[in-house]
Design a protein around this motif. Sequence first.
Motif, mmCIF file in Angstrom:
data_model
loop_
_atom_site.group_PDB
_atom_site.id
_atom_site.type_symbol
_atom_site.label_atom_id
_atom_site.label_comp_id
_atom_site.label_asym_id
_atom_site.label_seq_id
_atom_site.Cartn_x
_atom_site.Cartn_y
_atom_site.Cartn_z
ATOM 1 N N LYS A 225 43.470 33.613 49.091
ATOM 2 C CA LYS A 225 42.243 34.129 48.490
ATOM 3 C C LYS A 225 42.307 34.121 46.972
ATOM 4 C CE LYS A 225 38.199 35.932 49.037
ATOM 5 N NZ LYS A 225 37.121 35.057 49.323
ATOM 6 N N GLY A 226 43.391 33.748 46.394
ATOM 7 C CA GLY A 226 43.499 33.707 44.941
ATOM 8 C C GLY A 226 44.616 34.601 44.475
ATOM 9 N N SER A 227 45.314 34.150 43.480
ATOM 10 C CA SER A 227 46.412 34.960 42.963
ATOM 11 C C SER A 227 45.847 36.196 42.293
ATOM 12 C CB SER A 227 47.242 34.143 41.976
ATOM 13 O OG SER A 227 46.426 33.696 40.917
ATOM 14 N N GLY A 228 46.492 37.294 42.488
ATOM 15 C CA GLY A 228 46.036 38.548 41.903
ATOM 16 C C GLY A 228 44.900 39.181 42.676
ATOM 17 N N SER A 229 44.571 38.669 43.826
ATOM 18 C CA SER A 229 43.472 39.194 44.617
ATOM 19 C C SER A 229 43.836 40.567 45.165
ATOM 20 C CB SER A 229 43.156 38.236 45.766
ATOM 21 O OG SER A 229 42.131 38.749 46.559
ATOM 22 N N LEU A 230 42.901 41.470 45.054
ATOM 23 C CA LEU A 230 43.089 42.814 45.589
ATOM 24 C C LEU A 230 42.481 42.864 46.979
ATOM 25 C CD1 LEU A 230 42.036 44.712 42.358
ATOM 26 C CD2 LEU A 230 44.346 44.339 43.170
ATOM 27 N N GLU B 141 24.289 43.479 36.545
ATOM 28 C CA GLU B 141 25.115 43.244 35.362
ATOM 29 C C GLU B 141 26.305 42.347 35.704
ATOM 30 O OE1 GLU B 141 26.178 46.979 33.579
ATOM 31 O OE2 GLU B 141 24.074 47.564 33.377
ATOM 32 N N CYS B 142 26.890 42.567 36.857
ATOM 33 C CA CYS B 142 28.025 41.765 37.313
ATOM 34 C C CYS B 142 27.588 40.320 37.509
ATOM 35 C CB CYS B 142 28.560 42.353 38.610
ATOM 36 S SG CYS B 142 29.989 41.506 39.278
ATOM 37 N N GLU B 143 26.451 40.123 38.146
ATOM 38 C CA GLU B 143 25.955 38.769 38.376
ATOM 39 C C GLU B 143 25.709 38.048 37.053
ATOM 40 O OE1 GLU B 143 22.558 36.361 40.909
ATOM 41 O OE2 GLU B 143 22.470 38.540 40.827
ATOM 42 N N ALA B 144 25.091 38.743 36.103
ATOM 43 C CA ALA B 144 24.824 38.134 34.792
ATOM 44 C C ALA B 144 26.131 37.769 34.091
ATOM 45 C CB ALA B 144 23.999 39.083 33.931
ATOM 46 N N MET B 145 27.128 38.657 34.150
ATOM 47 C CA MET B 145 28.399 38.404 33.491
ATOM 48 C C MET B 145 29.136 37.229 34.136
ATOM 49 S SD MET B 145 31.922 40.460 33.200
ATOM 50 C CE MET B 145 32.103 40.082 34.898
ATOM 51 N N VAL B 146 29.170 37.197 35.456
ATOM 52 C CA VAL B 146 29.857 36.109 36.155
ATOM 53 C C VAL B 146 29.159 34.784 35.854
ATOM 54 C CG1 VAL B 146 30.356 35.148 38.450
ATOM 55 C CG2 VAL B 146 30.886 37.545 37.951
ATOM 56 N N ASN B 147 27.840 34.761 35.909
ATOM 57 C CA ASN B 147 27.102 33.528 35.621
ATOM 58 C C ASN B 147 27.339 33.065 34.184
ATOM 59 O OD1 ASN B 147 26.118 33.413 38.216
ATOM 60 N ND2 ASN B 147 24.173 34.350 37.709
ATOM 61 N N LEU C 218 30.962 35.481 42.080
ATOM 62 C CA LEU C 218 30.412 36.833 42.161
ATOM 63 C C LEU C 218 31.029 37.658 43.291
ATOM 64 C CD1 LEU C 218 28.383 38.895 41.113
ATOM 65 C CD2 LEU C 218 26.675 37.857 42.621
ATOM 66 N N ILE C 219 31.116 37.089 44.474
ATOM 67 C CA ILE C 219 31.647 37.856 45.609
ATOM 68 C C ILE C 219 33.101 38.260 45.344
ATOM 69 C CG2 ILE C 219 32.281 37.714 48.055
ATOM 70 C CD1 ILE C 219 29.764 35.914 48.394
ATOM 71 N N TYR C 220 33.889 37.317 44.866
ATOM 72 C CA TYR C 220 35.294 37.606 44.561
ATOM 73 C C TYR C 220 35.414 38.710 43.506
ATOM 74 C CZ TYR C 220 40.029 36.936 42.775
ATOM 75 O OH TYR C 220 41.314 37.142 42.359
ATOM 76 N N PHE C 221 34.688 38.536 42.394
ATOM 77 C CA PHE C 221 34.798 39.499 41.302
ATOM 78 C C PHE C 221 34.319 40.882 41.737
ATOM 79 C CE2 PHE C 221 33.169 41.615 37.475
ATOM 80 C CZ PHE C 221 34.353 41.682 36.757
ATOM 81 N N ARG C 222 33.205 40.925 42.453
ATOM 82 C CA ARG C 222 32.653 42.206 42.913
ATOM 83 C C ARG C 222 33.661 42.919 43.823
ATOM 84 N NH1 ARG C 222 29.626 44.687 46.737
ATOM 85 N NH2 ARG C 222 27.808 45.870 46.037
ATOM 86 N N GLN C 223 34.333 42.157 44.698
ATOM 87 C CA GLN C 223 35.329 42.751 45.587
ATOM 88 C C GLN C 223 36.495 43.336 44.788
ATOM 89 O OE1 GLN C 223 33.355 43.079 48.256
ATOM 90 N NE2 GLN C 223 35.127 42.697 49.538
ATOM 91 N N GLN C 224 36.891 42.650 43.718
ATOM 92 C CA GLN C 224 37.988 43.146 42.888
ATOM 93 C C GLN C 224 37.620 44.494 42.263
ATOM 94 O OE1 GLN C 224 40.935 41.156 43.065
ATOM 95 N NE2 GLN C 224 39.462 40.385 44.546
ATOM 96 N N ILE C 225 36.394 44.584 41.776
ATOM 97 C CA ILE C 225 35.931 45.833 41.155
ATOM 98 C C ILE C 225 35.785 46.921 42.217
ATOM 99 C CG2 ILE C 225 34.087 46.911 39.803
ATOM 100 C CD1 ILE C 225 35.839 44.816 38.286
ATOM 101 N N LYS C 226 35.335 46.543 43.387
ATOM 102 C CA LYS C 226 35.190 47.510 44.480
ATOM 103 C C LYS C 226 36.540 48.146 44.819
ATOM 104 C CE LYS C 226 32.453 46.302 47.873
ATOM 105 N NZ LYS C 226 31.942 45.774 49.174
ATOM 106 N N VAL C 227 37.592 47.336 44.848
ATOM 107 C CA VAL C 227 38.932 47.855 45.138
ATOM 108 C C VAL C 227 39.377 48.823 44.043
ATOM 109 C CG1 VAL C 227 41.379 47.227 45.349
ATOM 110 C CG2 VAL C 227 39.631 45.915 46.566
ATOM 111 N N ILE C 228 39.076 48.493 42.802
ATOM 112 C CA ILE C 228 39.449 49.384 41.695
ATOM 113 C C ILE C 228 38.774 50.743 41.863
ATOM 114 C CG2 ILE C 228 39.233 49.753 39.197
ATOM 115 C CD1 ILE C 228 39.561 46.636 38.950
ATOM 116 N N TYR C 229 37.478 50.738 42.168
ATOM 117 C CA TYR C 229 36.762 51.999 42.408
ATOM 118 C C TYR C 229 37.388 52.748 43.585
ATOM 119 C CZ TYR C 229 32.772 51.503 39.229
ATOM 120 O OH TYR C 229 31.971 51.425 38.124
#
Length: 135
Positions: A2-7, A32-38, A65-76
């Motif tokens: 799923k990618g190195s560093g994946s949470l 905001e996440c979608e705009a930043m990723v794009n 977007l899905i990958y990045f959002r999941q990473q932030i979700k894990v942090i929360y």
Amino acid sequence: HKGSGSLAVSSMDKQKEYLIDTLFKLNAFDSECEAMVNHTFSLLSMSFKTLPREFFVSLYEKYGLIYFRQQIKVIYGDLFSEEEIRQIIAFWASPTGRKLASKSMTDKQKQAGTQWGSILQQTCLSQLEEAEKKS
């Protein structure tokens, strides 16, 4: 892979994941996440012009977007208990929270960012002009 560093989100309690999804909708994180990723992918494609479009499509599918959002979700999920997330949701659902997440607030922040970027650009251009005069 799923990618190195994946949470890992898979180990997160489904109720907690649902609460985080609710929070992301309330506090405008999703847009905001979608705009930043794009924006990031746009910069990457401009920086690596020789790479084919298909590469960026594949990269986005894997790390977009899905990958990045999941990473932030894990942090929360790691930082906040379910009760704390409920408290944060209560704030974002309040009149003050809705005002903070409003399009008006977002537009004002974007306007400030644009003005800031313009100041930086003008300062750099002035510096270049001064350097050219000296040479």
